[in-house]
Motif scaffolding. Structure first.
Motif, mmCIF file in Angstrom:
data_model
loop_
_atom_site.group_PDB
_atom_site.id
_atom_site.type_symbol
_atom_site.label_atom_id
_atom_site.label_comp_id
_atom_site.label_asym_id
_atom_site.label_seq_id
_atom_site.Cartn_x
_atom_site.Cartn_y
_atom_site.Cartn_z
ATOM 1 N N UNK A 65 0.836 -1.201 0.000
ATOM 2 C CA UNK A 65 0.000 0.000 0.000
ATOM 3 C C UNK A 65 0.873 1.255 0.000
ATOM 4 N N UNK A 66 2.072 1.128 0.572
ATOM 5 C CA UNK A 66 2.988 2.267 0.616
ATOM 6 C C UNK A 66 3.668 2.491 -0.729
ATOM 7 N N UNK A 67 4.024 1.409 -1.400
ATOM 8 C CA UNK A 67 4.672 1.493 -2.707
ATOM 9 C C UNK A 67 4.329 0.241 -3.495
ATOM 10 N N UNK A 68 3.919 0.376 -4.745
ATOM 11 C CA UNK A 68 3.479 -0.804 -5.502
ATOM 12 C C UNK A 68 4.585 -1.803 -5.815
ATOM 13 N N UNK A 69 5.851 -1.346 -5.811
ATOM 14 C CA UNK A 69 6.969 -2.231 -6.134
ATOM 15 C C UNK A 69 8.052 -2.150 -5.057
ATOM 16 N N UNK A 70 7.782 -2.664 -3.877
ATOM 17 C CA UNK A 70 8.786 -2.558 -2.806
ATOM 18 C C UNK A 70 10.097 -3.263 -3.116
ATOM 19 N N UNK A 71 10.043 -4.307 -3.962
ATOM 20 C CA UNK A 71 11.274 -5.060 -4.236
ATOM 21 C C UNK A 71 12.305 -4.258 -5.023
ATOM 22 N N UNK A 72 11.887 -3.170 -5.628
ATOM 23 C CA UNK A 72 12.847 -2.363 -6.381
ATOM 24 C C UNK A 72 13.859 -1.689 -5.458
ATOM 25 N N UNK A 73 13.553 -1.623 -4.155
ATOM 26 C CA UNK A 73 14.439 -0.970 -3.201
ATOM 27 C C UNK A 73 15.394 -1.945 -2.520
ATOM 28 N N UNK A 74 15.279 -3.217 -2.815
ATOM 29 C CA UNK A 74 16.128 -4.209 -2.163
ATOM 30 C C UNK A 74 17.577 -4.055 -2.626
ATOM 31 N N UNK A 75 18.490 -4.081 -1.681
ATOM 32 C CA UNK A 75 19.906 -3.975 -2.017
ATOM 33 C C UNK A 75 20.404 -2.556 -2.116
ATOM 34 N N UNK A 76 19.555 -1.570 -1.771
ATOM 35 C CA UNK A 76 19.968 -0.178 -1.851
ATOM 36 C C UNK A 76 19.867 0.485 -0.481
ATOM 37 N N UNK A 77 20.808 1.364 -0.211
ATOM 38 C CA UNK A 77 20.796 2.118 1.040
ATOM 39 C C UNK A 77 19.919 3.345 0.893
ATOM 40 N N UNK A 78 19.129 3.641 1.915
ATOM 41 C CA UNK A 78 18.388 4.888 2.011
ATOM 42 C C UNK A 78 19.160 5.738 3.019
ATOM 43 N N UNK A 79 19.856 6.737 2.519
ATOM 44 C CA UNK A 79 20.871 7.442 3.292
ATOM 45 C C UNK A 79 20.287 8.466 4.250
ATOM 46 N N UNK A 80 20.770 8.427 5.482
ATOM 47 C CA UNK A 80 20.364 9.413 6.468
ATOM 48 C C UNK A 80 20.838 10.809 6.136
ATOM 49 N N UNK A 81 21.767 10.941 5.170
ATOM 50 C CA UNK A 81 22.222 12.261 4.756
ATOM 51 C C UNK A 81 21.183 12.958 3.890
ATOM 52 N N UNK A 82 20.253 12.204 3.293
ATOM 53 C CA UNK A 82 19.162 12.804 2.541
ATOM 54 C C UNK A 82 18.131 13.334 3.530
ATOM 55 N N UNK A 83 17.596 14.512 3.270
ATOM 56 C CA UNK A 83 16.722 15.180 4.236
ATOM 57 C C UNK A 83 15.529 14.325 4.635
ATOM 58 N N UNK A 84 14.853 13.726 3.637
ATOM 59 C CA UNK A 84 13.642 12.964 3.957
ATOM 60 C C UNK A 84 13.973 11.671 4.709
ATOM 61 N N UNK A 85 15.025 10.980 4.279
ATOM 62 C CA UNK A 85 15.419 9.739 4.964
ATOM 63 C C UNK A 85 15.916 10.037 6.373
ATOM 64 N N UNK A 86 16.685 11.123 6.507
ATOM 65 C CA UNK A 86 17.177 11.499 7.826
ATOM 66 C C UNK A 86 16.042 11.851 8.774
ATOM 67 N N UNK A 87 15.006 12.517 8.250
ATOM 68 C CA UNK A 87 13.836 12.861 9.065
ATOM 69 C C UNK A 87 13.128 11.603 9.556
ATOM 70 N N UNK A 88 12.909 10.648 8.660
ATOM 71 C CA UNK A 88 12.251 9.403 9.047
ATOM 72 C C UNK A 88 13.082 8.630 10.061
ATOM 73 N N UNK A 89 14.373 8.514 9.812
ATOM 74 C CA UNK A 89 15.240 7.770 10.714
ATOM 75 C C UNK A 89 15.254 8.409 12.100
ATOM 76 N N UNK A 90 15.344 9.732 12.138
ATOM 77 C CA UNK A 90 15.349 10.441 13.415
ATOM 78 C C UNK A 90 14.028 10.255 14.146
ATOM 79 N N UNK A 91 12.921 10.331 13.416
ATOM 80 C CA UNK A 91 11.600 10.167 14.031
ATOM 81 C C UNK A 91 11.443 8.762 14.613
ATOM 82 N N UNK A 92 11.894 7.765 13.863
ATOM 83 C CA UNK A 92 11.808 6.388 14.363
ATOM 84 C C UNK A 92 12.634 6.231 15.632
ATOM 85 N N UNK A 93 13.847 6.795 15.648
ATOM 86 C CA UNK A 93 14.687 6.705 16.832
ATOM 87 C C UNK A 93 14.032 7.339 18.047
#
Length: 308
Positions: free
Chosen positions: A130-158
Motif C-alpha cells: 500500500x505504501x509502494x506498488x513495487x517494494x522489491x525495487x528498493x532491495x539492495x539499496x541504502x536509504x541514506x540518512x544524509x538525505x533530508x527525507x530519509x534522515x527525518x524518518x530515521x530520526x523520528x523512528x529513533x
C-alpha cells in the motif's frame, strides 16, 4: 517487553519468533561473552523491535525461507554502530541514520563488526504494497540518512522507539500512522526518480576521485565509506572499465602531478613537495609510479629552464 539475554541460543530463538527463521554466527569463543537487548512494541498493523548486540553475523538463507507462510518486509534503521547489509548481490555499508528495506522472502545477510543498535520495523507485505506498488525495487539499496527525507524518518523512528513504552495505545497508533506515512513518502519520492544506475554510480565515484586526488587517504576503501558501499561493490562498479579503481586513481594522480611538474610555476616547489601535494607518500613513491606510467622518473619532465 524488555529483557537482557546473555545466552546466544536463547537470543536466536527469540529473533526467529519476532522476525523469521535465520542463521546467526559469531567468532569462535565469543558466545560466552555475547550480550544482547531486545525491546518490542506491537502496533496496529506493524511492530517495532529494537535490537542491540555485540558483534554478530545474521543470514537469512534459502532453506529458511520455506519455513514462513507470509514473509514480511523489514525496515532496518541503523542507529548506533555500523553494518554491512547484502541482498540481491548488492552490498551496502550502513552508518547511523541510514536504513534499508529487506525482504524476508529472499536471502540476505547483515554483518555487525562491533556493538550496534538497530530498530527494525516489521511490515506485512500487504501494508508495504500500500505504501509502494513495487517494494522489491528498493532491495539492495541504502536509504541514506544524509538525505533530508530519509534522515527525518530515521530520526523520528529513533525518537519514537525511545519513548514508545511511555505512550498510550492511542498515541502509539498515531505514531505508527506517521511512521508509515513518512516511509511511504520516502519510497514514493525514490520511485519517481528511480535508483542510480551502474553508470551513474561510476560517474559519481569518478567525480569524487577527481575532487580528492590530493588526499593521500584516497583509496577504494575510503571511497566505499563515503558512498555507503562495500569495497567489493566499488570494485564491481569498475569491472567494465579498462582500469581497476586503484590503477585509475594512480593514473589520474600521476597525470596531474606531471602537469604540475611541467608547469612554469613548478619552480616554487621541490619534487618532494609536489609528491606530497599530489597524495604520494614520498618522492620514491612518486618516482615509482612515474616509471610505471611513463617509463621515466618525474625529473625527466622538469622544464629545461629549471635544469639549465
Amino acid at each position: 517487553m524488555r529483557e537482557r539475554h546473555e545466552r546466544f541460543d536463547v537470543f536466536q530463538g527469540l529473533v526467529t519468533q519476532l522476525f523469521c527463521p535465520m542463521q546467526m554466527d559469531m567468532e569462535r569463543g565469543m558466545r560466552e561473552s555475547f550480550s544482547a537487548n531486545l525491546e518490542t512494541v506491537a502496533l496496529e498493523t506493524t511492530h517495532i523491535v529494537r535490537v542491540s548486540t555485540s558483534a554478530l553475523v545474521v543470514r537469512r538463507r534459502s532453506e529458511d525461507i520455506a519455513r514462513i507462510d507470509d514473509p514480511p518486509y523489514l525496515v532496518k534503521f541503523q542507529m548506533k554502530g555500523e553494518s554491512l547489509w547484502s541482498q540481491r548481490g548488492r552490498e551496502v555499508h550502513l552508518r547511523p541514520g541510514d536504513f534499508v528495506i529487506a525482504s524476508t522472502a529472499e536471502p540476505y545477510s547483515l554483518t555487525f563488526k562491533n556493538y550496534y543498535e538497530m530498530p527494525v520495523l516489521v511490515v506485512p507485505r500487504s501494508v508495504m504494497r500500500r505504501l509502494t506498488p513495487e517494494p522489491d525495487r528498493f532491495l539492495g539499496f541504502k536509504l541514506s540518512g544524509e538525505d533530508a527525507d530519509c534522515g527525518l524518518l530515521s530520526s523520528f523512528v529513533g525518537q519514537a522507539v525511545a519513548r514508545m513504552s511511555q505512550l498510550s495505545g492511542h498515541m502509539a497508533r498515531r505514531v505508527e500512522v506517521n511512521i508509515l506515512d513518512l516511509l511511504g513518502g520516502v519510497l514514493s519520492e525514490r520511485a519517481q526518480r528511480g535508483p542510480l544506475t551502474r553508470a551513474q554510480q561510476l560517474a559519481q565515484i569518478k567525480q569524487y576521485i577527481a575532487d580528492h586526488l590530493h588526499d593521500r587517504e584516497l583509496t577504494p576503501a575510503s571511497i566505499a565509506a563515503h558512498f555507503g558501499l562495500s569495497t567489493r561493490s566499488v570494485h564491481a562498479i569498475f569491472e567494465s572499465e579498462e582500469l581497476s579503481i586503484g590503477k585509475y586513481i594512480r593514473k589520474l594522480r600521476v597525470e596531474g602531478c606531471r602537469k604540475a611538474v611541467e608547469s612554469a610555476e613548478s619552480g616554487r616547489w621541490s619534487l618532494t613537495d609536489l609528491a606530497l601535494v599530489w597524495g604520494f607518500y614520498d618522492l620514491s613513491h612518486m618516482t615509482r609510479c612515474f616509471r610505471e606510467e611513463y617509463g621515466a622518473p618525474p625529473g625527466k619532465f622538469v622544464p629545461r629552464s629549471r635544469t639549465a
